[in-house]
Design an enzyme around this catalytic site. Structure first.
Site, PDB file in Angstrom:
ATOM      1  N   ARG A 150       6.600   1.364  -8.782  1.00  0.00           N
ATOM      2  CA  ARG A 150       7.739   1.452  -9.706  1.00  0.00           C
ATOM      3  C   ARG A 150       7.646   2.725 -10.534  1.00  0.00           C
ATOM      4  O   ARG A 150       6.564   3.137 -10.924  1.00  0.00           O
ATOM      5  CB  ARG A 150       7.715   0.278 -10.701  1.00  0.00           C
ATOM      6  CG  ARG A 150       8.057  -1.026 -10.072  1.00  0.00           C
ATOM      7  CD  ARG A 150       8.193  -2.100 -11.152  1.00  0.00           C
ATOM      8  NE  ARG A 150       7.656  -3.346 -10.624  1.00  0.00           N
ATOM      9  CZ  ARG A 150       6.491  -3.859 -10.966  1.00  0.00           C
ATOM     10  NH1 ARG A 150       5.736  -3.268 -11.854  1.00  0.00           N
ATOM     11  NH2 ARG A 150       6.065  -4.976 -10.426  1.00  0.00           N
ATOM     12  N   TYR A 163      -7.061 -13.494  -3.556  1.00  0.00           N
ATOM     13  CA  TYR A 163      -7.451 -12.205  -4.150  1.00  0.00           C
ATOM     14  C   TYR A 163      -8.940 -11.939  -3.892  1.00  0.00           C
ATOM     15  O   TYR A 163      -9.326 -10.866  -3.431  1.00  0.00           O
ATOM     16  CB  TYR A 163      -7.153 -12.251  -5.656  1.00  0.00           C
ATOM     17  CG  TYR A 163      -7.722 -11.102  -6.450  1.00  0.00           C
ATOM     18  CD1 TYR A 163      -7.259  -9.806  -6.285  1.00  0.00           C
ATOM     19  CD2 TYR A 163      -8.710 -11.325  -7.420  1.00  0.00           C
ATOM     20  CE1 TYR A 163      -7.769  -8.759  -7.043  1.00  0.00           C
ATOM     21  CE2 TYR A 163      -9.219 -10.283  -8.186  1.00  0.00           C
ATOM     22  CZ  TYR A 163      -8.746  -9.003  -7.989  1.00  0.00           C
ATOM     23  OH  TYR A 163      -9.255  -7.972  -8.737  1.00  0.00           O
ATOM     24  N   GLY A 206      -0.773   0.428 -13.621  1.00  0.00           N
ATOM     25  CA  GLY A 206      -1.382  -0.872 -13.904  1.00  0.00           C
ATOM     26  C   GLY A 206      -2.386  -0.821 -15.031  1.00  0.00           C
ATOM     27  O   GLY A 206      -2.538   0.202 -15.713  1.00  0.00           O
TER      28      GLY A 206
END
Ligand code: SER
Length: 327
Positions: free
Chosen positions: A38, A142, A13
Site C-alpha cells: 500500500r 504463521y 509495517g
C-alpha cells in the site's frame, strides 16, 4: 558502505517503519528503496515503490532498476490474522520468501534479511530458557511458515551460497509504529490506552508470560547481525534473541508507576490459545557468542521510554506512525 543499495519489502509495517529510517541513517537516503503493498498515508522520505511481494516480475524489475544489492523482506501475515485465513497466510508468507530467495540467487545479491519469530516454537518445545537448538512444533500457520521459511533460508545458504541472515524476534514494542494482527500486540495497545487515560481490555490472561523486546534493541540487533563478518555466523536458520519477558499484569503494574490511574480488565480470546503454545523465556547464548548480541532495555527502561515518547507525540498532536502494512 556507499556501494550497497537496499530494498525494504513491507516497509510500512511495525518493523519496516522504524528499520527503514535506521537503514537510511547508515546507508544514506538515496540507497534505501522502500516498498509496500500500500501507498503510505504519510509522505515517504526517499524512494517508494508499490510492490506486492507475490509479484516476482515486478520485484525483479525493481531490483534491476535500482541495482539492489540487499533485500530486507519484512512483509508477512502475523499470528492472529494468519489464523483467519491459513491458506492465504501460507501463500503470502512462503511464496514471497521464495521470490526473494530466487531473485537473490539469480542476481547474486550480497545479503538478504528474513525475520523469524518466537512463533516457530510450540508443542513440545521447552518453555523456559528455550535453547537455540530445540523442538519446533509451531501450532499457528504463521509459525509454520516462519519455521519452514527458516529451513528454506538455510537451504539457499547451503546450496547456493545466498547470504541470508535471520533473527527470531520476540514480541516487539514500539512508539513509532503499530503492530498489525499479532498475539503480542496487547503490549503496544496498552500504552496507547494508558497515555490517553482510557481503560484497557487485555485479550490475554494476566499471567501469560511471553518474551518481548523494545524496538530500539530489535533494530540494533538487525543491523548488527547484517554487519557481522560472514565467518562469525554459525546459524543460518534463525538466531534466538532475548530482550525481556513479562506478563500483562507485570506490564500494567510498571505502567502504573507513571500513570497510576490505568484500569485493566482481562477478556482472553483465541489469542490466549496461541500464546499458550509459545514460550516464556529464551536462551540466546549463540547470538551472544557469534555476533556479540546484548539487549539494552529491560521492562523498567522500556516502559519509561515508551511513555515519555508517546506523551511527547500526544502533546504535539501529530501521528507518529504509518498505517501498518502487515497484510
Ligand atoms: N509478534 C508476533 C505475533 O504476535 C510474533 O512474532 O504474531
Amino acid at each position: 558502505m556507499g556501494t550497497e543499495k537496499i530494498l525494504v519489502i513491507g516497509a510500512g509495517g511495525q518493523i519496516g517503519t522504524v528499520l527503514s529510517n535506521a537503514l537510511r541513517d547508515v546507508y544514506g537516503i538515496d540507497n534505501v528503496i522502500v516498498s509496500d503493498i500500500r501507498q503510505p498515508r504519510e509522505t515517504v522520505i526517499g524512494v517508494f515503490e508499490k510492490l506486492n511481494a507475490l509479484d516476482g516480475d515486478r520485484l525483479l524489475a525493481i531490483i534491476k532498476k535500482y541495482r539492489i544489492t540487499q533485500i530486507y523482506h519484512l512483509a508477512a501475515v502475523l499470528s492472529a490474522s494468519g489464523e483467519q485465513n491459513p491458506r492465504r497466510t501460507w501463500d503470502i508468507n512462503m511464496n514471497s520468501l521464495y521470490n526473494v530467495l530466487e531473485i537473490a540467487r539469480q542476481e547474486n545479491l550480497h545479503k538478504v534479511y528474513y525475520p523469524s519469530s518466537i512463533a516457530v516454537f510450540g508443542g513440545n518445545t521447552p518453555k523456559e530458557n528455550t535453547p537455540q537448538f530445540t523442538v519446533l512444533q509451531p501450532q499457528t500457520m504463521y509459525g509454520i511458515t516462519k519455521s519452514a521459511g527458516e529451513q528454506v533460508c538455510q537451504y539457499y545458504w547451503q546450496k547456493y551460497g545466498v547470504d541470508v541472515r535471520s533473527l527470531r524476534y520476540p514480541g516487539l514494542i514500539s512508539y513509532q509504529s503499530l503492530p498489525g494482527g499479532g498475539t503480542t500486540d496487547y503490549a503496544v495497545d496498552i500504552f496507547h490506552k494508558a497515555v490517553n487515560n482510557e481503560p484497557f481490555e487485555c485479550f490475554l490472561k494476566e499471567d501469560m508470560r511471553l518474551p518481548m523486546m523494545y524496538m530500539p534493541d530489535a533494530i540494533r540487533a538487525t543491523l548488527e547481525l547484517m554487519e557481522a563478518p560472514i565467518d562469525s555466523l554459525s546459524i543460518r536458520y534463525s538466531y534466538n534473541m532475548s530482550g525481556m519477558n513479562f506478563t500483562p499484569a507485570e506490564l500494567a503494574s510498571e505502567i502504573r508507576k507513571h500513570i497510576p490511574k490505568l484500569e485493566v480488565s482481562y477478556k482472553p480470546d483465541f489469542r490466549q490459545g496461541i500464546a499458550e503454545t509459545w514460550i516464556s523465556s529464551i536462551d540466546d547464548a549463540v547470538a551472544r557468542k557469534d555476533w556479540g548480541w546484548k539487549e539494552k532495555y529491560n521492562l523498567e527502561a522500556m516502559v519509561k521510554d515508551m511513555i515519555e515518547n508517546l506523551m511527547k507525540i500526544k502533546n504535539t498532536g501529530r501521528s507518529s506512525y504509518n498505517e501498518s502494512s502487515c497484510l
